[in-house]
Structures are given as structure tokens and as C-alpha cells.
Design a protein around this motif. Structure first.
Motif, mmCIF file in Angstrom:
data_model
loop_
_atom_site.group_PDB
_atom_site.id
_atom_site.type_symbol
_atom_site.label_atom_id
_atom_site.label_comp_id
_atom_site.label_asym_id
_atom_site.label_seq_id
_atom_site.Cartn_x
_atom_site.Cartn_y
_atom_site.Cartn_z
ATOM 1 N N VAL A 181 0.823 -1.214 0.000
ATOM 2 C CA VAL A 181 0.000 0.000 0.000
ATOM 3 C C VAL A 181 0.857 1.264 0.000
ATOM 4 C CG1 VAL A 181 -0.214 0.300 2.511
ATOM 5 C CG2 VAL A 181 -2.127 0.940 1.008
ATOM 6 N N MET A 182 2.131 1.139 0.322
ATOM 7 C CA MET A 182 3.036 2.286 0.285
ATOM 8 C C MET A 182 3.512 2.598 -1.136
ATOM 9 S SD MET A 182 3.117 3.124 3.474
ATOM 10 C CE MET A 182 4.576 4.043 3.964
ATOM 11 N N ASN A 183 3.201 1.706 -2.060
ATOM 12 C CA ASN A 183 3.593 1.888 -3.460
ATOM 13 C C ASN A 183 2.389 2.409 -4.241
ATOM 14 O OD1 ASN A 183 4.010 1.285 -6.320
ATOM 15 N ND2 ASN A 183 5.808 0.121 -5.694
ATOM 16 N N SER A 184 2.420 3.671 -4.600
ATOM 17 C CA SER A 184 1.257 4.304 -5.230
ATOM 18 C C SER A 184 0.910 3.675 -6.580
ATOM 19 C CB SER A 184 1.500 5.807 -5.399
ATOM 20 O OG SER A 184 2.641 6.048 -6.197
ATOM 21 N N ASP A 185 1.909 3.265 -7.331
ATOM 22 C CA ASP A 185 1.640 2.661 -8.643
ATOM 23 C C ASP A 185 0.916 1.326 -8.493
ATOM 24 O OD1 ASP A 185 2.838 4.759 -10.001
ATOM 25 O OD2 ASP A 185 4.810 3.816 -10.048
ATOM 26 N N GLU A 186 1.327 0.532 -7.523
ATOM 27 C CA GLU A 186 0.670 -0.762 -7.287
ATOM 28 C C GLU A 186 -0.770 -0.560 -6.813
ATOM 29 O OE1 GLU A 186 4.679 -3.365 -6.108
ATOM 30 O OE2 GLU A 186 3.170 -2.905 -4.576
ATOM 31 N N VAL A 187 -0.980 0.435 -5.977
ATOM 32 C CA VAL A 187 -2.326 0.723 -5.479
ATOM 33 C C VAL A 187 -3.229 1.162 -6.628
ATOM 34 C CG1 VAL A 187 -3.697 2.270 -4.036
ATOM 35 C CG2 VAL A 187 -1.588 1.283 -3.143
ATOM 36 N N GLU A 188 -2.755 2.082 -7.446
ATOM 37 C CA GLU A 188 -3.565 2.569 -8.562
ATOM 38 C C GLU A 188 -3.913 1.445 -9.538
ATOM 39 O OE1 GLU A 188 -3.389 5.742 -12.304
ATOM 40 O OE2 GLU A 188 -1.860 5.819 -10.731
ATOM 41 N N LYS A 189 -2.945 0.611 -9.838
ATOM 42 C CA LYS A 189 -3.191 -0.500 -10.762
ATOM 43 C C LYS A 189 -4.276 -1.423 -10.225
ATOM 44 C CE LYS A 189 -0.799 -4.253 -13.216
ATOM 45 N NZ LYS A 189 0.514 -4.936 -13.419
ATOM 46 N N ALA A 190 -4.248 -1.681 -8.918
ATOM 47 C CA ALA A 190 -5.238 -2.573 -8.312
ATOM 48 C C ALA A 190 -6.633 -1.966 -8.308
ATOM 49 C CB ALA A 190 -4.820 -2.914 -6.882
ATOM 50 N N LEU A 191 -6.716 -0.638 -8.311
ATOM 51 C CA LEU A 191 -8.007 0.047 -8.246
ATOM 52 C C LEU A 191 -8.734 0.118 -9.587
ATOM 53 C CD1 LEU A 191 -7.031 2.951 -5.844
ATOM 54 C CD2 LEU A 191 -8.868 1.298 -5.437
ATOM 55 N N VAL A 192 -8.044 -0.146 -10.662
ATOM 56 C CA VAL A 192 -8.663 -0.073 -11.986
ATOM 57 C C VAL A 192 -9.834 -1.065 -12.073
ATOM 58 C CG1 VAL A 192 -8.334 -0.457 -14.464
ATOM 59 C CG2 VAL A 192 -6.542 0.682 -13.125
ATOM 60 N N GLY A 193 -11.005 -0.553 -12.422
ATOM 61 C CA GLY A 193 -12.180 -1.406 -12.581
ATOM 62 C C GLY A 193 -12.965 -1.638 -11.308
ATOM 63 N N GLN A 194 -12.486 -1.129 -10.177
ATOM 64 C CA GLN A 194 -13.208 -1.318 -8.919
ATOM 65 C C GLN A 194 -14.311 -0.274 -8.777
ATOM 66 O OE1 GLN A 194 -12.643 -3.944 -7.035
ATOM 67 N NE2 GLN A 194 -10.835 -4.599 -8.218
ATOM 68 N N GLU A 195 -15.282 -0.564 -7.898
ATOM 69 C CA GLU A 195 -16.389 0.361 -7.669
ATOM 70 C C GLU A 195 -16.447 0.887 -6.239
ATOM 71 O OE1 GLU A 195 -20.111 -0.926 -10.067
ATOM 72 O OE2 GLU A 195 -19.017 -2.791 -9.604
ATOM 73 N N ALA A 196 -15.775 0.199 -5.316
ATOM 74 C CA ALA A 196 -15.797 0.620 -3.917
ATOM 75 C C ALA A 196 -14.548 0.093 -3.217
ATOM 76 C CB ALA A 196 -17.044 0.106 -3.205
ATOM 77 N N VAL A 197 -14.193 0.800 -2.139
ATOM 78 C CA VAL A 197 -12.983 0.462 -1.380
ATOM 79 C C VAL A 197 -13.314 0.390 0.103
ATOM 80 C CG1 VAL A 197 -10.646 1.201 -0.745
ATOM 81 C CG2 VAL A 197 -11.516 1.659 -3.052
ATOM 82 N N ILE A 198 -12.766 -0.623 0.771
ATOM 83 C CA ILE A 198 -12.768 -0.674 2.234
ATOM 84 C C ILE A 198 -11.318 -0.750 2.695
ATOM 85 C CG2 ILE A 198 -13.312 -2.059 4.279
ATOM 86 C CD1 ILE A 198 -15.930 -2.830 3.006
ATOM 87 N N SER A 199 -10.935 0.171 3.573
ATOM 88 C CA SER A 199 -9.577 0.175 4.113
ATOM 89 C C SER A 199 -9.591 -0.218 5.587
ATOM 90 C CB SER A 199 -8.934 1.550 3.965
ATOM 91 O OG SER A 199 -7.703 1.585 4.683
ATOM 92 N N CYS A 200 -8.857 -1.278 5.892
ATOM 93 C CA CYS A 200 -8.694 -1.735 7.272
ATOM 94 C C CYS A 200 -7.223 -1.637 7.675
ATOM 95 C CB CYS A 200 -9.180 -3.174 7.426
ATOM 96 S SG CYS A 200 -10.888 -3.442 6.943
ATOM 97 N N LEU A 201 -6.535 -0.651 7.123
ATOM 98 C CA LEU A 201 -5.108 -0.517 7.402
ATOM 99 C C LEU A 201 -4.872 -0.267 8.888
ATOM 100 C CD1 LEU A 201 -3.972 1.750 4.422
ATOM 101 C CD2 LEU A 201 -3.754 -0.736 4.633
ATOM 102 N N GLY A 202 -3.860 -0.941 9.424
ATOM 103 C CA GLY A 202 -3.505 -0.784 10.829
ATOM 104 C C GLY A 202 -2.071 -1.234 11.050
#
Length: 238
Positions: free
Chosen positions: A53-74
Motif C-alpha cells: 500500500v506504500m507503493n502508489s503505482d501498485e495501489v492505482e493499478k489494483a483500483l482499476v475497474g473497482q467500484e468501492a474500497v474498504i480500508s482496514c489498514l492498521g
């Protein structure tokens, strides 16, 4: 609906993955660093994306085509300085903007609700939650909501819980399954998101204090030991 979950290998995230994969209306993706931490029976029902999740490019790539996000980061038992939560949220929101994803539910902490205070031992991790909160509040173009959770306990769900904007509505504990259920409903149902959009929402499970204290005693002992170990490691810079 296509839902992506960040932080799915932690206590709350695991419950989100469990409940969301049982919902026939959801197509679930888990963005994780360690896929082996997802139970096999759940892993077979979702798409796993390996990333940081600290890698912005990896995060953006994973978000392509998604409709909603849940973050449980801790941070688990770690209570030292960190930017994992705040930087992770920053990358998620930036990625959502670039991929046109509009729904976000996040796990926060009740210490940041009006009138509450943070125990000294948890000030460093709470500070990162606060940095994440400040970033989220600026995202006026995204329908976000934050579950300001008190103690998150791995106890059986009573099937009932209460929510209230800007305050805890009841006990100082929420079952992981109750917390997961509320976040899933918020991103899945437009009416729920409309009610809680751009709000800090306190959430409490309907369970008596003495009951959850008894049920969580073993976990409390484990937590205490973990915190002591973390303090020792932090003191000696190990």
C-alpha cells in the motif's frame, strides 16, 4: 459490485473478507503483501492482488475497474512511529481519483472522536490515524465514511450494533463482524452511504461490558504481552 479491500489480513480485514465473499452481490479483491495469511477457504472466493500500500503505482493499478474500497489498514501490535496508515490512505485516495472510484469506508479509532483522549502508549499510532483522517476529510470529491472504532474484539456478533455520528453510541467495544458488516453495507447501499458520507461514525456492539471483558480476557493478556515487547524493542531501538 466490485469491491477491493486493503488491510485484509488483519483482524478487522479478515472479517470484511469473510462477510463480503459470502455476499453474492459482491466481487471481492484483496490487496495484500502476504496472501498466505488469507484462509484458503476465503482465498478461493476472491481475487488476490499482491502489493504494498506504500507503493502508489501498485495501489492505482489494483483500483482499476473497482467500484468501492474498504480500508482496514492498521499496525497490529506495533505502537511506534509509523506512516503506513496515513501514506496508505493517501495512495488509496489518489488512486481512486485517477481510476474514478467514488466509495470508501475506512477503519479509524474512537480516540479521535470529540471529547475522547488517547492513552499515552498509543499516541504514536493514533497520530498516524489522525494524519489519515485529515487526508480523508479533504477528499470532498469522494463519498467516504470512517468507522471510529473503540476496542475491536474478536467475539461472536450479537447481530445488533449501534452507530452515531461523532460519538460512541454505546459500549466501548465492537465485534469485528459487526464492524465489517457496517462498512460493507455503507459501500454497497447508496442510502447508507448517503446517511454517513463525510462523517466520523462511532460504532458499538450491543454487548454488556462484563460480558466482553470476560470473553476477551485471553486476548487482553496477549495484547498486554505484545505491547510490553514492543515497548522494550522501541526503547532499545531494536
Amino acid at each position: 459490485m466490485k469491491l477491493i479491500v486493503f488491510g485484509g489480513t488483519g483482524q478487522t480485514g479478515a472479517s470484511v473478507l469473510q462477510l463480503s465473499t459470502e455476499d453474492q452481490d459482491l466481487e471481492v479483491t484483496a490487496f495484500v503483501r502476504k496472501p498466505d495469511r488469507i484462509p484458503t477457504d476465503i482465498r478461493n472466493k476472491l481475487t488476490v492482488v499482491l502489493g504494498d500500500v506504500m507503493n502508489s503505482d501498485e495501489v492505482e493499478k489494483a483500483l482499476v475497474g473497482q467500484e468501492a474500497v474498504i480500508s482496514c489498514l492498521g499496525t497490529g501490535f506495533y505502537i511506534g512511529e509509523t506512516t503506513v496508515i496515513s501514506k496508505g490512505i493517501e495512495n488509496i485516495i489518489d488512486g481512486m481519483r485517477r481510476t474514478h472510484v467514488k466509495k470508501l469506508a475506512v477503519v479509524g479509532v474512537s480516540f479521535l472522536l470529540p471529547g475522547h483522549f488517547t492513552p499515552y502508549i498509543l499516541k504514536k499510532t493514533t497520530a498516524d490515524h489522525e494524519r489519515a483522517l485529515n487526508t480523508i476529510r479533504k477528499a470532498k470529491d469522494i463519498n467516504w465514511t470512517i468507522a471510529m472504532a473503540p476496542e475491536i474484539a474478536k467475539i461472536p456478533s450479537a447481530g445488533r450494533y449501534k452507530t452515531s455520528i461523532n460519538k460512541l453510541p454505546g459500549s466501548r467495544v465492537v465485534a469485528t463482524l459487526d464492524l465489517a458488516d457496517w462498512m460493507i453495507n455503507c459501500v454497497k447501499h447508496d442510502a447508507d452511504m448517503a446517511e454517513y458520507a463525510h462523517q466520523m461514525v462511532g460504532i458499538s456492539s450491543n454487548i454488556a461490558t462484563k460480558d466482553w471483558l470476560c470473553r476477551t480476557l485471553p486476548g487482553r493478556m496477549t495484547l498486554f504481552v505484545g505491547l510490553v515487547v514492543c515497548l522494550v524493542l522501541s526503547y532499545f531501538n531494536l
